[in-house]
Design a protein around this motif. Structure first.
Motif, PDB file in Angstrom:
ATOM      1  N   VAL A  99      -8.182 -47.794  -1.375  1.00 55.50           N
ATOM      2  CA  VAL A  99      -7.909 -47.776  -2.707  1.00 55.50           C
ATOM      3  C   VAL A  99      -7.571 -46.950  -3.693  1.00 55.50           C
TER       4      VAL A  99
ATOM      5  N   ALA B 114     -10.120 -50.764  -9.738  1.00 56.08           N
ATOM      6  CA  ALA B 114     -10.814 -51.205  -8.520  1.00 56.08           C
ATOM      7  C   ALA B 114     -11.625 -50.251  -7.607  1.00 56.08           C
TER       8      ALA B 114
ATOM      9  N   ASN C 287     -14.958 -51.518  -5.895  1.00 55.55           N
ATOM     10  CA  ASN C 287     -14.712 -51.712  -4.526  1.00 55.55           C
ATOM     11  C   ASN C 287     -15.675 -51.046  -3.423  1.00 55.55           C
TER      12      ASN C 287
ATOM     13  N   HIS D  72     -11.494 -57.546  -0.573  1.00 53.09           N
ATOM     14  CA  HIS D  72     -11.035 -56.706  -1.692  1.00 53.09           C
ATOM     15  C   HIS D  72      -9.661 -55.764  -1.705  1.00 53.09           C
TER      16      HIS D  72
ATOM     17  N   VAL E 266      -6.157 -55.655  -2.872  1.00 49.76           N
ATOM     18  CA  VAL E 266      -5.495 -54.770  -3.975  1.00 49.76           C
ATOM     19  C   VAL E 266      -4.265 -54.096  -3.701  1.00 49.76           C
TER      20      VAL E 266
END
Length: 63
Positions: free
Chosen positions: A14, A23, A27, A41, A45
C-alpha cells in the motif's frame, strides 16, 4: 509484483502504491490486528487504484 508484496507485507504494498496516506495507516492497523485483514485491504486498495487508472485512461481517450 505488488500483489505478491501485498501477500507477504501488506503495508509495504500500500505504501509503494499510494505513499503515506490514510490507506497506509488503515492497512498498518489491520495488519497488526491480523495478517489476513491486512492482505484483504491491500488487495482492495491495489485493485481500486488500478480501476481508477483505467477510468482515467478511458476518459482521456474520449477527449
Amino acid at each position: 509484483m505488488l500483489y505478491v508484496t501485498a501477500f507477504f507485507l501488506p503495508p509495504l504494498a500500500v505504501y509503494l502504491k499510494q505513499g503515506a496516506t490514510t490507506a497506509f495507516g488503515t492497512n498498518l492497523c489491520l495488519t497488526m490486528l491480523g495478517w489476513l485483514p491486512g492482505v484483504v485491504h491491500a488487495v482492495y486498495v491495489l485493485a481500486r487504484d488500478k480501476q481508477q487508472q483505467q477510468q482515467r485512461y478511458q476518459h482521456q481517450r474520449q477527449h
